[in-house]
Write a protein that holds these residues in place. Structure first.
Motif, mmCIF file in Angstrom:
data_model
loop_
_atom_site.group_PDB
_atom_site.id
_atom_site.type_symbol
_atom_site.label_atom_id
_atom_site.label_comp_id
_atom_site.label_asym_id
_atom_site.label_seq_id
_atom_site.Cartn_x
_atom_site.Cartn_y
_atom_site.Cartn_z
ATOM 1 N N ILE A 78 7.537 8.047 0.645
ATOM 2 C CA ILE A 78 7.457 6.620 0.978
ATOM 3 C C ILE A 78 6.984 6.435 2.418
ATOM 4 O O ILE A 78 6.051 5.689 2.700
ATOM 5 C CB ILE A 78 8.834 5.943 0.790
ATOM 6 N N ARG A 79 7.642 7.163 3.333
ATOM 7 C CA ARG A 79 7.276 7.065 4.749
ATOM 8 C C ARG A 79 5.825 7.497 4.966
ATOM 9 O O ARG A 79 5.107 6.942 5.787
ATOM 10 C CB ARG A 79 8.190 7.961 5.593
ATOM 11 N N GLU A 80 5.394 8.511 4.224
ATOM 12 C CA GLU A 80 4.045 9.047 4.380
ATOM 13 C C GLU A 80 3.009 7.986 3.976
ATOM 14 O O GLU A 80 2.021 7.763 4.680
ATOM 15 C CB GLU A 80 3.899 10.296 3.511
ATOM 16 N N LEU A 81 3.272 7.333 2.853
ATOM 17 C CA LEU A 81 2.368 6.274 2.400
ATOM 18 C C LEU A 81 2.328 5.128 3.402
ATOM 19 O O LEU A 81 1.276 4.571 3.708
ATOM 20 C CB LEU A 81 2.834 5.732 1.044
ATOM 21 N N PHE A 82 3.497 4.775 3.913
ATOM 22 C CA PHE A 82 3.633 3.686 4.879
ATOM 23 C C PHE A 82 2.810 3.993 6.138
ATOM 24 O O PHE A 82 2.069 3.138 6.641
ATOM 25 C CB PHE A 82 5.118 3.511 5.193
ATOM 26 N N MET A 83 2.905 5.245 6.617
ATOM 27 C CA MET A 83 2.139 5.649 7.801
ATOM 28 C C MET A 83 0.639 5.631 7.490
ATOM 29 O O MET A 83 -0.170 5.205 8.311
ATOM 30 C CB MET A 83 2.561 7.054 8.267
ATOM 31 N N TYR A 84 0.289 6.096 6.299
ATOM 32 C CA TYR A 84 -1.109 6.098 5.886
ATOM 33 C C TYR A 84 -1.654 4.667 5.876
ATOM 34 O O TYR A 84 -2.776 4.408 6.334
ATOM 35 C CB TYR A 84 -1.228 6.727 4.494
ATOM 36 N N GLY A 85 -0.830 3.749 5.369
ATOM 37 C CA GLY A 85 -1.235 2.337 5.311
ATOM 38 C C GLY A 85 -1.531 1.773 6.691
ATOM 39 O O GLY A 85 -2.517 1.055 6.884
ATOM 40 N N MET A 86 -0.686 2.111 7.658
ATOM 41 C CA MET A 86 -0.909 1.613 9.021
ATOM 42 C C MET A 86 -2.222 2.177 9.573
ATOM 43 O O MET A 86 -2.971 1.477 10.256
ATOM 44 C CB MET A 86 0.268 2.006 9.914
ATOM 45 N N LYS A 87 -2.493 3.447 9.262
ATOM 46 C CA LYS A 87 -3.718 4.094 9.745
ATOM 47 C C LYS A 87 -4.956 3.448 9.093
ATOM 48 O O LYS A 87 -5.926 3.119 9.761
ATOM 49 C CB LYS A 87 -3.671 5.591 9.405
ATOM 50 N N GLN A 88 -4.862 3.270 7.782
ATOM 51 C CA GLN A 88 -5.997 2.690 7.056
ATOM 52 C C GLN A 88 -6.287 1.262 7.500
ATOM 53 O O GLN A 88 -7.440 0.841 7.541
ATOM 54 C CB GLN A 88 -5.709 2.689 5.538
ATOM 55 N N ALA A 89 -5.220 0.512 7.812
ATOM 56 C CA ALA A 89 -5.396 -0.870 8.257
ATOM 57 C C ALA A 89 -6.317 -0.926 9.476
ATOM 58 O O ALA A 89 -7.134 -1.837 9.620
ATOM 59 C CB ALA A 89 -4.041 -1.499 8.568
ATOM 60 N N ALA A 90 -6.173 0.082 10.343
ATOM 61 C CA ALA A 90 -7.014 0.126 11.541
ATOM 62 C C ALA A 90 -8.468 0.416 11.182
ATOM 63 O O ALA A 90 -9.389 0.008 11.888
ATOM 64 C CB ALA A 90 -6.483 1.189 12.504
ATOM 65 N N VAL A 91 -8.689 1.090 10.065
ATOM 66 C CA VAL A 91 -10.052 1.483 9.666
ATOM 67 C C VAL A 91 -10.737 0.376 8.856
ATOM 68 O O VAL A 91 -11.843 -0.045 9.178
ATOM 69 C CB VAL A 91 -10.021 2.796 8.833
ATOM 70 N N VAL A 92 -10.056 -0.085 7.807
ATOM 71 C CA VAL A 92 -10.723 -1.021 6.882
ATOM 72 C C VAL A 92 -10.272 -2.470 7.060
ATOM 73 O O VAL A 92 -10.753 -3.364 6.375
ATOM 74 C CB VAL A 92 -10.504 -0.607 5.399
#
Lengths: 394, 394
Positions: free
Chosen positions: B16-30
């Motif tokens: 869950i935490r991993e997906l959440f962190m990924y989401g924050m990273k992706q938000a910066a990209v897309v």
């Protein structure tokens, strides 16, 4: 079927807590002004104004989700950065925010590190007199507790004794300077000698012997005492810290462990301590308190009152004939019982509603601890009682 | 030398935490608006106004020591009383403040109780799907983790399976209703059947088998769902609670365990859980947060937004052909992967920046979890992606 060790731990309050509760009860009977409670280390000065202002400004914010949401387990990035920057400024070292892990006070920080270091047969050393909870913390994280007497003249370290207790199972030594209960601050010489010994012994045993620096009193020093940054002197040092004492926020449960880059196997140790925190139910440290720390990372406490209390009580007690090393830090006096054991002496004092903690749980049954984080007026009122008690033994 | 289990626990963030962190990273990209993050259970509605007002009023007080000092380990007497009074009012039972023990959220409450129940060979049962941290919490407090599948049609309990797993080592079963991740709320019939089974089995094995009711979502129910007070139905019930979800304060770490008088050996269990908390470094729950709870013990949350989110997402997904039991509580949908495993399906979804949690860690690898404590607008934007994904498999 209930775990018997846990039951024992939970059903016997600590001696300090017991005295503190007794004091509250007695206050109702004989009047608050007739109880001289020197039992507990609850800060007696208000939080610094900047801390109070930060609490107010943060709770005034409209966006409550920004303050109250989960943070990453180690803490909010901006709060970790503020602490890292402050440590870097003070020490001149590179400190990365990723090396800071916020916890609900120093106690869980310590327990997390201890559990990370627990391996088959592992031993952890504490120097007498030690904070009483070290023993259960060490034992119930799966380590063996090893006590080593201090040099009792200055409450520095008795190195001959220490060397004898180090063996292949030794994982770490807890360094608590400024010390609770003695108020001693380790000199540069003490730390250099310790570093040399641990370096030699680490080589002998084939693995690093860590220092766990438990530093809740780091900012509370008097006269010209100076708390050295231990990783500078001995790289394999982990720091546990709490804002309880420095910001007068003991109830708010905010502290951290910090594992500098110079620590051998530091990344693994950090991850293991984070893992230990996780299985103890740590999710994050209180998020509002993290933001208070972010806002106040550079705030320094005003020690005027504690210093006055320390001086007044020390001067009076020694003038009456008590023996006590003048504390250079923290907010306690550790005094030799003038006659009998400290337990007997504190039981006698209790009859006069003077509450002092016998040193048994600190590993020093000949001494008692008197907190100086109390009101100045109470200290003044208590002095005739201290005098009467020592005179009884003459 | 570092403890390998702790390292493993700390070095692998939860899925869950991993997906959440990924989401924050992706938000910066897309761009934030192109990421559909259904991963984490961070409340999305602000704290109730009364809670925000309480934070402001408390931090406005002049006497900072009154707010920020140590409280007794179990909590400030007035805060414990407020919670006890509220529980008494709701349940019609006698609840004593001494039976409440404040903790830094529900997780350490649970871990404390689990450690108190850990004896030679002890086993703890969780019903699948279960909150993923139950497994490490149970195992690292010295118990054996035993998973029992739910009745997968309604996510109530599969009693035939449960009975098979109970033996002389069974100490407790964790009941999490409303359930994370399924949103199921146990019916009165489920609880009565469970009580009858546990009574019979407790007699058979010669010791009480406790229910540990993990109730962070107690106040979050929809339609006519009702969360029964389990000690009324089965006296040997311990309750773990958190204010994270109900007050939208997940970062603030305030909850409790409550051991009613009707619990067999309840006083010993309470003391043992307090002892367990102590050796994990618990000193007290954050004192300011305790006072907020005192002031707001009777405050109820506004569920309008969560209810709307739940309905919109449920209606849309089922109309596209997804299979999902309509949740009656909490703020998650637990949806059957339309093809492949849930892991494969969520990996596919991740390519579209749609973040859903595969059910593997909940013990159900055929399902995924989608949090509905997210913005309504994000749900609306995500619907075409959900539709496209299921259509791919047709």
């Amino acid at each position: 079927m209930i775990n018997e060790s846990m039951y024992q731990l939970g059903s016997k309050p600590s001696c300090i807590r017991e005295l503190f509760m007794y004091g509250m009860k007695q206050a109702a009977v004989v009047g608050k002004e007739n109880v001289y409670d020197f039992s507990i280390g609850n800060p007696s000065v208000p939080a610094p104004q900047a801390v109070t202002d930060a609490f107010r400004a943060l709770t005034a914010q409209e966006d409550t989700l920004a303050i109250h949401s989960y943070t990453p387990a180690g803490g909010a990035p901006d709060a970790r950065k503020a602490v890292a920057d402050n440590l870097a400024m003070r020490t001149g070292m590179l400190v990365r925010p990723e090396n800071i892990f916020f916890t609900c006070g120093a106690a869980p920080a310590l327990v997390s590190v201890l559990r990370a270091l627990s391996v088959e047969g592992s031993e952890i050393i504490a120097i007498t007199p030690y904070f009483p909870e070290y023993r259960p913390f060490i034992e119930f994280t799966g380590n063996k507790f090893v006590a080593v007497p201090a040099d009792m003249e200055h409450f520095q370290i008795n190195f001959a004794e220490l060397e004898k207790r180090i063996n292949v199972h030794t994982q770490a030594i807890i360094v608590n300077s400024p010390n609770n209960p003695s108020g001693a601050v380790y000199s540069h010489e003490t730390l250099r000698t310790l570093a040399a010994l641990l370096k030699r012994k680490s080589k002998d045993v084939g693995h690093p012997i860590y220092i766990i620096a438990d530093e809740p009193y780091r900012e509370l020093t008097y006269d010209d005492a100076y708390v050295h940054y231990i990783p500078d002197i001995y790289p394999d040092t982990v720091i546990c810290y709490s804002y309880s004492k420095v910001f007068s926020l003991p109830g708010e449960r905010i502290g951290y462990f910090f594992i500098p880059d110079c620590v051998t196997d530091g990344e693994r140790l950090f991850a293991a301590a984070a893992g230990a925190a996780r299985i103890m139910g740590h999710v994050c440290a209180p998020s509002l308190q993290q933001q208070v720390v972010r806002a106040c990372a550079d705030v320094k406490p005003d020690l005027t009152e504690y210093d006055r209390n320390r001086t007044v009580l020390y001067d009076a007690l020694t003038s009456y004939g008590y023996t006590c090393v003048k504390p250079q830090g923290a907010f306690y006096l550790f005094v030799k019982a003038p006659y009998g054991t400290a337990k007997e002496f504190s039981d006698r004092a209790k009859l006069e509603n003077l509450l002092i903690v016998p040193g048994d749980d600190f590993g020093c049954p000949e001494y008692f601890r008197a907190s100086t984080c109390v009101s100045y007026e109470m200290i003044k009122r208590s002095l005739p009682v201290f005098k009467m008690l020592i005179d009884e033994g003459k």
